[in-house]
Each structure stands twice: as C-alpha cells, then as structure tokens.
Design a protein around this motif. Structure first.
Motif, PDB file in Angstrom:
ATOM      1  N   CYS A   1     -13.277  -5.273   5.848  1.00 16.34           N
ATOM      2  CA  CYS A   1     -13.450  -5.013   4.423  1.00 16.34           C
ATOM      3  C   CYS A   1     -14.003  -6.272   3.749  1.00 16.34           C
ATOM      4  CB  CYS A   1     -12.112  -4.617   3.811  1.00 16.34           C
ATOM      5  SG  CYS A   1     -12.198  -4.326   2.034  1.00 16.34           S
TER       6      CYS A   1
ATOM      7  N   GLU B   1      -8.629  -6.083   6.628  1.00 15.69           N
ATOM      8  CA  GLU B   1      -8.489  -4.736   7.169  1.00 15.69           C
ATOM      9  C   GLU B   1      -9.752  -4.335   7.933  1.00 15.69           C
ATOM     10  OE1 GLU B   1      -6.411  -1.271   7.809  1.00 15.69           O
ATOM     11  OE2 GLU B   1      -5.692  -2.980   6.673  1.00 15.69           O
TER      12      GLU B   1
ATOM     13  N   LEU C   1     -12.493  -1.846   9.323  1.00 10.94           N
ATOM     14  CA  LEU C   1     -12.996  -0.569   8.822  1.00 10.94           C
ATOM     15  C   LEU C   1     -13.201   0.390   9.988  1.00 10.94           C
ATOM     16  CD1 LEU C   1     -15.575  -1.858   6.209  1.00 10.94           C
ATOM     17  CD2 LEU C   1     -13.236  -1.120   5.833  1.00 10.94           C
TER      18      LEU C   1
ATOM     19  N   THR D   1     -12.322   4.102   5.766  1.00 11.75           N
ATOM     20  CA  THR D   1     -13.498   3.511   5.127  1.00 11.75           C
ATOM     21  C   THR D   1     -13.940   4.370   3.961  1.00 11.75           C
ATOM     22  OG1 THR D   1     -14.228   2.596   7.229  1.00 11.75           O
ATOM     23  CG2 THR D   1     -15.875   2.753   5.511  1.00 11.75           C
TER      24      THR D   1
ATOM     25  N   CYS E   1     -12.287  -0.847   2.490  1.00 13.06           N
ATOM     26  CA  CYS E   1     -11.101  -0.116   2.937  1.00 13.06           C
ATOM     27  C   CYS E   1     -10.571   0.729   1.777  1.00 13.06           C
ATOM     28  CB  CYS E   1     -10.041  -1.080   3.458  1.00 13.06           C
ATOM     29  SG  CYS E   1      -9.284  -2.110   2.180  1.00 13.06           S
TER      30      CYS E   1
END
Length: 180
Positions: free
Chosen positions: A105, A112, A114, A119, A130
């Motif tokens: 992200c 995080e 994706l 997503t 994210c």
C-alpha cells in the motif's frame, strides 16, 4: 471387501473395512491406495494403516527465493532431497526473486501487502491502496483536490440555475416550499 448397505437398503452406505470397526457409514470413503472402503474415523492412510500410502500423495518444496512450489517427482535418477530439488530449480532458470515481493500500500507508514481481496482503486487518483486507506482522506490522494474542485463547481452551477429559474423548490429536510 466391505459389505454394502443394509437389508432394506442394499445400495445405501457401506461397512468400514477396518477389522475392529465394521461401522455402517452412509457416506463411506474409498481409499485410492488399497481400494477398500472406510468410515470417517479411518479414512486417512495413517488411520487405516494403508500399505500403499507411500505411493500416494504429492509433496512439494517451496522455493524460499521466488515462492514457487516445485513438485517432488518419483522419476528414477531425479533429485529427491530438498536441496537437490531447489538447486535444479535455480539451474533451470525458473527462479525469479522479483515475483515473490507483493506490492504494498502506498499510504504513509502502511506495510499492508496488496492482494486480490484487499485492494481498492481510488476513483480520484487511480492509486491501488489497501482497504484501510480506500478513501481519499486516508491516503495522500493527488486527485482528491481536483475532484473536490469539480464537485464545488458543479454545486455552484446548480445554485446559479436555481436562483435564475424564478420557480419554486423544496427545501431539504423539511416540507416547506420556497418560491422566488
């Protein structure tokens, strides 16, 4: 071989082939190794001591560099230990470490990865972020200011049309009618 069903329903279920069990199971499992029929408690190779269990099942080795799963083959002369399989994988030039890294992200301090399920694409700037940062206010959205300006201009046009029309309109959240 397992006895099938009961007297009233001979095609329904089968008795477990495990000698100590012999339970009537209405959803029996057929072992693809030994060909016998087993109940839920004895359905795995280990649970019924299948002699052909070593011949069944597929095992894979996961490459730590690229994340590929390489199946172990029972071919004669082929490498069977994990190290040999991984060396053959690298020698075959199938190992690409760049594939292992998942996109992350782009929001500040967000790590995080994706994936297809978490997503979201921002409608204002088109960035893939994210789910936590899916709203323009939650990430540094370059298109949010342009979208806000466009929304403000549209609202100004609507207000100008209402004032110039000289007609009546209903005020929001009330039952009153305003006429000019």
């Amino acid at each position: 071989m397992a006895r099938r069903g009961t007297e009233a329903f001979p095609d329904l279920g089968a008795h477990c082939d495990e000698p100590d069990c012999n339970q009537l199971d209405f959803l029996p499992f057929d072992c693809d190794g030994c060909g016998k029929v087993f109940c839920a408690a004895h359905r795995t190779y280990r649970d019924h001591g299948c002699a052909k269990a070593a011949d069944q099942g597929r095992t894979v080795v996961v490459c730590p560099d690229c994340g590929d799963a390489i199946e172990r083959t029972a071919a004669p002369g082929g490498p069977q230990d994990e190290r040999g399989i991984l060396e053959a994988h690298v020698r075959a030039r199938r190992c690409d470490p760049a594939r292992k890294r998942k996109p992350r992200c782009p929001a500040r301090r967000c790590k995080e990865p994706l994936t297809f399920s978490n997503t979201s694409e921002c409608k204002a700037c088109g960035a893939k972020v994210c789910l936590r940062h899916r709203f323009p206010a939650d990430h540094d959205c370059a298109g949010a200011s342009a979208a806000a300006k466009a929304a403000g201009a549209a609202a100004a046009r609507r207000d100008a049309q209402k004032q110039g029309s000289g007609g009546c309109c209903v005020l929001p959240n009330s039952a009153a009618i305003l006429c000019t």
